[in-house]
Design a protein around this motif. Structure first.
Motif, mmCIF file in Angstrom:
data_model
loop_
_atom_site.group_PDB
_atom_site.id
_atom_site.type_symbol
_atom_site.label_atom_id
_atom_site.label_comp_id
_atom_site.label_asym_id
_atom_site.label_seq_id
_atom_site.Cartn_x
_atom_site.Cartn_y
_atom_site.Cartn_z
ATOM 1 N N ASN A 186 9.121 -1.990 -11.169
ATOM 2 C CA ASN A 186 8.776 -2.594 -9.881
ATOM 3 C C ASN A 186 7.287 -2.451 -9.576
ATOM 4 O O ASN A 186 6.653 -3.397 -9.087
ATOM 5 C CB ASN A 186 9.610 -1.963 -8.762
ATOM 6 C CG ASN A 186 11.052 -2.409 -8.804
ATOM 7 O OD1 ASN A 186 11.407 -3.351 -9.520
ATOM 8 N ND2 ASN A 186 11.908 -1.747 -8.045
ATOM 9 N N SER A 187 6.713 -1.273 -9.826
ATOM 10 C CA SER A 187 5.287 -1.100 -9.533
ATOM 11 C C SER A 187 4.423 -1.940 -10.465
ATOM 12 O O SER A 187 3.384 -2.467 -10.056
ATOM 13 C CB SER A 187 4.895 0.381 -9.626
ATOM 14 O OG SER A 187 5.077 0.883 -10.932
ATOM 15 N N ASP A 188 4.858 -2.105 -11.716
ATOM 16 C CA ASP A 188 4.112 -2.959 -12.646
ATOM 17 C C ASP A 188 4.105 -4.416 -12.211
ATOM 18 O O ASP A 188 3.219 -5.180 -12.604
ATOM 19 C CB ASP A 188 4.712 -2.865 -14.048
ATOM 20 C CG ASP A 188 4.267 -1.620 -14.795
ATOM 21 O OD1 ASP A 188 3.388 -0.899 -14.286
ATOM 22 O OD2 ASP A 188 4.809 -1.359 -15.897
ATOM 23 N N GLU A 189 5.104 -4.801 -11.430
ATOM 24 C CA GLU A 189 5.211 -6.192 -10.983
ATOM 25 C C GLU A 189 4.065 -6.574 -10.054
ATOM 26 O O GLU A 189 3.712 -7.752 -9.938
ATOM 27 C CB GLU A 189 6.550 -6.388 -10.263
ATOM 28 C CG GLU A 189 6.968 -7.829 -10.107
ATOM 29 C CD GLU A 189 7.309 -8.469 -11.442
ATOM 30 O OE1 GLU A 189 7.323 -9.711 -11.505
ATOM 31 O OE2 GLU A 189 7.542 -7.738 -12.427
ATOM 32 N N ILE A 190 3.476 -5.595 -9.380
ATOM 33 C CA ILE A 190 2.445 -5.847 -8.371
ATOM 34 C C ILE A 190 1.080 -5.847 -9.033
ATOM 35 O O ILE A 190 0.586 -4.809 -9.480
ATOM 36 C CB ILE A 190 2.516 -4.789 -7.253
ATOM 37 C CG1 ILE A 190 3.896 -4.841 -6.574
ATOM 38 C CG2 ILE A 190 1.407 -5.012 -6.234
ATOM 39 C CD1 ILE A 190 4.135 -3.716 -5.598
ATOM 40 N N GLY A 191 0.486 -7.019 -9.093
ATOM 41 C CA GLY A 191 -0.830 -7.138 -9.708
ATOM 42 C C GLY A 191 -1.935 -6.603 -8.832
ATOM 43 O O GLY A 191 -2.885 -5.980 -9.311
ATOM 44 N N ALA A 192 -1.837 -6.839 -7.527
ATOM 45 C CA ALA A 192 -2.864 -6.372 -6.596
ATOM 46 C C ALA A 192 -2.305 -6.402 -5.185
ATOM 47 O O ALA A 192 -1.332 -7.114 -4.893
ATOM 48 C CB ALA A 192 -4.127 -7.223 -6.688
ATOM 49 N N ILE A 193 -2.929 -5.633 -4.314
ATOM 50 C CA ILE A 193 -2.567 -5.549 -2.900
ATOM 51 C C ILE A 193 -3.840 -5.725 -2.089
ATOM 52 O O ILE A 193 -4.864 -5.096 -2.380
ATOM 53 C CB ILE A 193 -1.925 -4.183 -2.570
ATOM 54 C CG1 ILE A 193 -0.648 -3.985 -3.391
ATOM 55 C CG2 ILE A 193 -1.627 -4.054 -1.075
ATOM 56 C CD1 ILE A 193 -0.271 -2.534 -3.560
ATOM 57 N N VAL A 194 -3.790 -6.581 -1.066
ATOM 58 C CA VAL A 194 -4.911 -6.767 -0.146
ATOM 59 C C VAL A 194 -4.392 -6.530 1.263
ATOM 60 O O VAL A 194 -3.523 -7.271 1.740
ATOM 61 C CB VAL A 194 -5.521 -8.179 -0.256
ATOM 62 C CG1 VAL A 194 -6.641 -8.346 0.768
ATOM 63 C CG2 VAL A 194 -6.050 -8.432 -1.666
ATOM 64 N N ASN A 195 -4.913 -5.511 1.934
ATOM 65 C CA ASN A 195 -4.544 -5.224 3.317
ATOM 66 C C ASN A 195 -5.761 -5.366 4.225
ATOM 67 O O ASN A 195 -6.850 -4.869 3.902
ATOM 68 C CB ASN A 195 -3.965 -3.812 3.442
ATOM 69 C CG ASN A 195 -2.451 -3.807 3.326
ATOM 70 O OD1 ASN A 195 -1.817 -4.858 3.272
ATOM 71 N ND2 ASN A 195 -1.865 -2.630 3.277
ATOM 72 N N VAL A 196 -5.576 -6.024 5.362
ATOM 73 C CA VAL A 196 -6.663 -6.306 6.293
ATOM 74 C C VAL A 196 -6.259 -5.807 7.679
ATOM 75 O O VAL A 196 -5.166 -6.107 8.156
ATOM 76 C CB VAL A 196 -6.970 -7.816 6.348
ATOM 77 C CG1 VAL A 196 -8.178 -8.088 7.235
ATOM 78 C CG2 VAL A 196 -7.190 -8.382 4.943
#
Length: 419
Positions: A186-196
């Motif tokens: 599951n964690s490998d599935e996430i390429g990047a995270i952008v939080n604003v």
């Protein structure tokens, strides 16, 4: 508005008054919006027009969690305030620059309440259905489910998670769950995270600001400094190490203005100081067309052209870093069929074009294996008394390295010439 500290025997009664006051204010917040949306949504917001069911058809998915009381419509499909919309456009542009076709990208809204008050159905207004923490919890659990769904796809699409305000807190809490940070698939599935404008930002996490993943902006959009004693208005939560990375290889990127007290509040959430100043700080930061909390957009009605241009520049810079990380992560899940070569030197610059004057995309800090797609003759480089004009393209790093820093002959056998 200032209020004396809560002390002594009046503390319990005072807290009851504070809770009632907060509930009343929250109703107004839903009208004014933690992000200034033009309309509140009934029950679950639900994308409008409706989204098709999630599927495994495309290799890239941008999953967007919008802010409190934001709804969607035909004109603003990713949140009416425009912050999510601004960053989605920046991310899709950065993916295009990385040679990802538009037809390979799906953009979806996270289906969650995004509300702040448990508003009775018999009262006028659609300012519910849930209090803030219930809404955030539902969003967190829904996002965990979404990540699990995409991780189960045979083609393993790459996710880019985008959150704004309450949506950013939803994303942060979701990736902190064991079902994501403790589950490699599951964690490998996430390429990047952008939080604003993250309502759960933790300024005290060492390494995030230092390597540029956590961007703190002054009101004039120049780079500022995050005070470790400040952070999110609603929560202070560290980024899990699997996403925070080390020495610039993280997958988590964050943007906050120093005057945005939703993500850069002084008082610690839950403390008496926080309770006394919450209403004023929230009002000063988040309400109004030019409130700091909504100034990350590039399409605000009341914004000056300069503010729009600066917001667009910050979004583009953040998106570029996020997409670079996402492409590298995708190559982990889907290793490219390229030629492995050995970098022998330390602190080797990888550049946007095969030239020593080109922008540095990343730095390879130590000897390691890289994957070469092709090579070409370009600018000559001299190092240690040796000169070579051959350069190799590294798809994982999305840039060029001089062959002088690769073990082997000047022109590597078996590696095709770049067109």
């Amino acid at each position: 508005m200032t209020t004396a500290p809560v002390t002594g025997e009046g503390r319990g009664a005072r807290r009851q008054v504070w809770v009632v006051t907060l509930a009343v204010l929250s109703a107004f917040v839903l009208a004014l919006n933690l992000g200034n949306a033009t309309a509140a949504h009934a029950e679950y917001p639900g994308p409008n027009p409706p989204q098709a069911p999630a599927d495994c058809n495309r290799p890239w998915v941008i999953l967007s969690a919008y802010g409190t009381s934001e709804s969607t419509d035909d004109g603003h499909p990713y949140g009416t305030v425009g912050v999510n919309d601004t960053y989605i456009r920046a991310l899709t542009n950065a993916l295009s620059d990385a040679h990802v076709p538009a037809g390979d990208i799906t953009v979806r809204n996270l289906y969650y309440p995004a509300s702040a008050v448990d508003w009775p159905s018999w009262l006028p207004g659609n300012w519910g259905p849930d209090d803030y923490w219930t809404s955030m919890g539902k969003g967190r659990d829904r996002l965990v489910q979404e990540v699990g769904f995409y991780a189960s796809c045979p083609n393993r699409p790459t996710l880019i998670l985008l959150g704004y305000s309450q949506g950013a807190q939803v994303v942060k809490n979701a990736i902190a769950q064991g079902a994501i940070q403790g589950n490699q698939r599951n964690s490998d599935e996430i390429g990047a995270i952008v939080n604003v404008g993250d309502a759960s930002r933790s300024n005290a996490q060492i390494g995030m600001e230092q390597d540029g993943q956590m961007v703190t902006l002054n009101p004039d959009y120049t780079d500022g400094t995050a005070s470790v004693s400040r952070g999110g208005l609603m929560q202070r939560l560290d980024v899990p190490g699997v996403f925070a990375g080390f020495i610039g290889d993280g997958r988590y990127f964050d943007v906050c203005r120093t005057d945005d007290l939703v993500c850069d509040e002084q008082a610690v959430p839950g403390s008496d100081e926080w309770k006394n100043r919450w209403l004023q700080d929230f009002a000063d930061s988040a309400i109004g067309d030019n409130a700091p909390h909504v100034m990350y957009r590039d399409n605000g009605i009341a914004q000056s052209p300069g503010d729009k241009a600066d917001a667009d520049r910050v979004a583009a810079r953040t998106a570029q870093r996020a997409v670079t990380a996402a492409v590298a992560q995708r190559n982990v899940v889907h290793p490219p069929p390229d030629t492995p070569e050995q970098v022998w030197a330390t602190n080797v610059n990888v550049r946007a074009t095969p030239s020593t004057s080109a922008r540095i995309v990343t730095v390879i800090p130590a000897p390691t294996t890289v994957y070469v797609k092709c090579q070409k003759h370009a600018e000559s480089v001299t190092y240690g008394g040796i000169t070579n004009d051959a350069w190799s393209y590294l798809p994982q790093q999305q840039g060029w390295i001089s062959n002088i820093f690769l073990k082997g002959p000047a022109w590597m056998p078996g590696v095709p010439e770049c067109p």
